[in-house]
Write an enzyme that holds these catalytic residues in place. Structure first.
Site, PDB file in Angstrom:
ATOM      1  N   LYS A 174       0.829  -1.208   0.000  1.00 25.24           N
ATOM      2  CA  LYS A 174       0.000   0.000   0.000  1.00 25.24           C
ATOM      3  C   LYS A 174       0.857   1.249   0.000  1.00 25.24           C
ATOM      4  O   LYS A 174       1.919   1.297   0.633  1.00 25.24           O
ATOM      5  CB  LYS A 174      -0.894   0.005   1.251  1.00 25.24           C
ATOM      6  CG  LYS A 174      -1.908  -1.124   1.252  1.00 25.24           C
ATOM      7  CD  LYS A 174      -2.689  -1.179   2.549  1.00 25.24           C
ATOM      8  CE  LYS A 174      -1.839  -1.596   3.727  1.00 25.24           C
ATOM      9  NZ  LYS A 174      -2.631  -1.836   4.944  1.00 25.24           N
ATOM     10  N   THR A 206      -7.485   8.892   9.087  1.00 26.67           N
ATOM     11  CA  THR A 206      -6.737   7.748   8.557  1.00 26.67           C
ATOM     12  C   THR A 206      -6.600   6.625   9.587  1.00 26.67           C
ATOM     13  O   THR A 206      -5.790   5.726   9.422  1.00 26.67           O
ATOM     14  CB  THR A 206      -5.329   8.181   8.099  1.00 26.67           C
ATOM     15  OG1 THR A 206      -4.695   8.833   9.193  1.00 26.67           O
ATOM     16  CG2 THR A 206      -5.392   9.105   6.899  1.00 26.67           C
ATOM     17  N   GLY A 208      -7.657   3.315  10.933  1.00 25.52           N
ATOM     18  CA  GLY A 208      -8.479   2.196  10.467  1.00 25.52           C
ATOM     19  C   GLY A 208      -8.482   2.009   8.956  1.00 25.52           C
ATOM     20  O   GLY A 208      -9.214   1.158   8.446  1.00 25.52           O
ATOM     21  N   THR A 209      -7.665   2.779   8.241  1.00 29.50           N
ATOM     22  CA  THR A 209      -7.641   2.641   6.771  1.00 29.50           C
ATOM     23  C   THR A 209      -7.253   1.231   6.334  1.00 29.50           C
ATOM     24  O   THR A 209      -7.903   0.632   5.482  1.00 29.50           O
ATOM     25  CB  THR A 209      -6.659   3.630   6.109  1.00 29.50           C
ATOM     26  OG1 THR A 209      -5.428   3.586   6.814  1.00 29.50           O
ATOM     27  CG2 THR A 209      -7.203   5.042   6.098  1.00 29.50           C
ATOM     28  N   GLY A 210      -6.172   0.718   6.943  1.00 34.03           N
ATOM     29  CA  GLY A 210      -5.682  -0.607   6.563  1.00 34.03           C
ATOM     30  C   GLY A 210      -6.713  -1.690   6.885  1.00 34.03           C
ATOM     31  O   GLY A 210      -6.913  -2.630   6.110  1.00 34.03           O
ATOM     32  N   CYS A 211      -7.398  -1.527   8.019  1.00 31.35           N
ATOM     33  CA  CYS A 211      -8.419  -2.500   8.442  1.00 31.35           C
ATOM     34  C   CYS A 211      -9.558  -2.523   7.431  1.00 31.35           C
ATOM     35  O   CYS A 211      -9.934  -3.583   6.925  1.00 31.35           O
ATOM     36  CB  CYS A 211      -8.980  -2.120   9.819  1.00 31.35           C
ATOM     37  SG  CYS A 211      -7.724  -1.920  11.092  1.00 31.35           S
TER      38      CYS A 211
END
Ligand SMILES: Nc1ncnc2c1ncn2[C@@H]1O[C@H](COP(=O)(O)OP(=O)(O)OP(=O)(O)O)[C@@H](O)[C@H]1O
Ligand SMILES: Cc1ncc(CO)c(N)n1
Length: 449
Positions: A174, A206, A208-211
């Site tokens: 990412k 931003t 929790g974006t990856g979750c």
């Protein structure tokens, strides 16, 4: 047909990351979300205060309980906490064989570690080989490869390395932490590279974006999408979730996975409400015709202010509401972005009072103002001749000035009517304000009856 996606992840008490973000994402993407909780964190937008993990056996039991009952179409992992939990999850997933997206979560946005040091190796050697997709961000990809990543080219090398070294079929490196005007994610899949990109948002939301991103990929896989299609949709999804983030907290604000469904729903609701209100005008067409000014009328309605950005978020009548042979008539069906004047007025109103979402301009007459007074309406009177030259020069400045002036007379909440006394070349008018277009139309009706 309902599909089931499971998140095997931790709990963030602030609701921004972890299983909250995942379940919201699953719901927004139209799959049934199940959970195997790994750890509980006492966390908010700026720190992790405490964390405690469950036993690996209990994590396995949660997965099995879901599997034995509904089956699992796809899954994702987030915070796994300990090496024992990672080993357990690798063993169950290896046995059940559903497609798994691994978000190799290592530290929170606030900097706190979410996995023990000795666990990274188990993650590489045990979990990545049974995963279908892995979604490291830049620091995670660096940790998994030992490489330094500073460019898209480096990201490609890292993605290929991870696939070859650990056997994960699809690797998404990412670009959230890389520099540049675009947030570019690099995908390695079946010997080729693919890039997925959106503009980089200057956003505080931003957390929790990856979750949410990995959950969106898992949802796509659960629905049977081709993996590249699932990643492409997840990328659009996370862009919306960041753009319309939850403006709450002192640190990194939570992403907003439900924006994906809430915005289209809000637009539809607003459209339908306006249509119903126009129907009420049509039923009283002769009465309303008397209230149409020289510049004609418009009736507008803005979507939920949490999502309203510009005039394209205000639904109104294209070509306005006209007086045709003594009958008030909308010249066409409502449309978003159809008005500039009314829309800017409503945006200025809702910027100051979130309940003032709808407005209609009608003809000015001293009698109507008197009638409003008799009805007990809250009234603001604005003298345009007092408008400073600077306000006139800025795009939309006049409207902001009129609204600011009006609301300063009514203590900050919107009045029922704003009387604009006009100026040279500007027809005096009355703006009727309400929470919904139906309420506005009712207020106008009472004035005219
Ligand atoms: N500012 C941004 N603008 C647009 N897209 C972004 C931005 N930041 C992250 N993204 C995208 O969001 C997704 C998640 O990436 P990111 O690198 O933020 O994950 P992460 O660091 O693992 O998140 P976290 O650990 O906080 O959950 C990627 O698709 C990335 O490109
Ligand atoms: C519980 C949990 N999972 C994942 C992350 C990564 O954002 C976080 N901050 N908290």
């Amino acid at each position: 047909m309902w599909r089931v996606a499971i998140t095997i992840a931790g709990l963030d008490s602030g609701g921004g990351a972890g299983i909250h973000a995942d379940i919201k994402t699953f719901a927004a993407m139209g799959v049934h979300g199940a959970t195997a909780l790994t750890c509980v964190t006492a966390q908010n937008t700026y720190e992790v205060r405490e964390a405690q993990c469950l036993s690996p056996q209990l994590v396995r039991a949660q997965i099995m309980a879901v599997w034995d009952d509904m089956g699992i179409d796809a899954g994702k992992t987030g915070m796994l906490g300990t090496r024992e939990i990672i080993e357990e999850v690798a063993s169950v997933v290896g046995k059940l064989g559903f497609p798994l997206v691994v978000d190799p979560v290592m530290v929170a946005k606030s900097g706190a570690p979410l996995i023990s040091e000795d666990a990274v190796d188990v993650l590489k050697r045990r979990l990545l080989p049974v995963a279908k997709v892995v979604t490291p961000n830049k620091p995670e990809a660096e940790k998994l490869t030992g490489m330094k990543i500073a460019s898209v080219n480096d990201a490609e090398k890292a993605a290929e390395f991870i696939h070859k070294e650990y056997g994960t079929e699809i690797v998404v490196v990412k670009g959230g932490h890389l520099e540049g005007g675009e947030a570019i994610d690099v995908v390695y899949y079946r010997g080729s590279f693919h890039k997925f990109s959106t503009p980089r948002l200057e956003s505080r939301a931003t957390h929790g974006t990856g979750c949410a991103f990995s959950a969106a990929i898992a949802a796509g896989l659960a629905k049977g999408l081709d993996p590249l299609e699932a990643i492409k949709t997840a990328k659009q999804f996370i862009y919306t979730a960041i753009k319309y983030g939850v403006a709450k907290g002192k640190g990194h604000w939570p992403v907003n996975p439900t924006a994906w469904v809430e915005i289209p729903a809000e637009r539809w609701r607003a459209y339908e409400e306006l249509r119903a209100a126009l129907e009420a005008i049509r039923k009283n067409a002769a009465l309303f015709a008397k209230a149409i000014p020289e510049v004609q009328s418009n009736l507008g309605y803005v979507i939920d202010p949490r999502y309203a950005v510009d005039v394209n978020d205000v639904v109104a009548v294209p070509g306005r509401i006209v007086n045709y042979m003594g009958e008030a008539r909308p010249s066409g069906p409502p449309a978003f972005g159809a008005s500039s004047h009314t829309a800017r007025k409503i945006l200025a109103l809702v910027g100051k009072d979130p309940n003032a979402r709808s407005a209609m301009n009608i003809k000015y007459s001293p009698e109507l103002v008197e009638r409003a007074r008799a009805l007990g309406y809250k009234i603001a009177v604005v003298d345009r001749r007092k408008e400073p030259e600077e306000a006139k020069k800025i795009e939309g400045g006049s409207m902001k000035w009129v609204v600011g002036e009006a609301l300063s007379q009514t203590g900050g909440t919107a009045p029922d009517i704003i009387v604009d006394l006009g100026d040279w070349g500007k027809e005096p008018q009355i703006t009727v304000v309400g929470r919904t277009p139906t309420e506005v139309v009712e207020k106008v009706l009472r004035l005219l009856s």
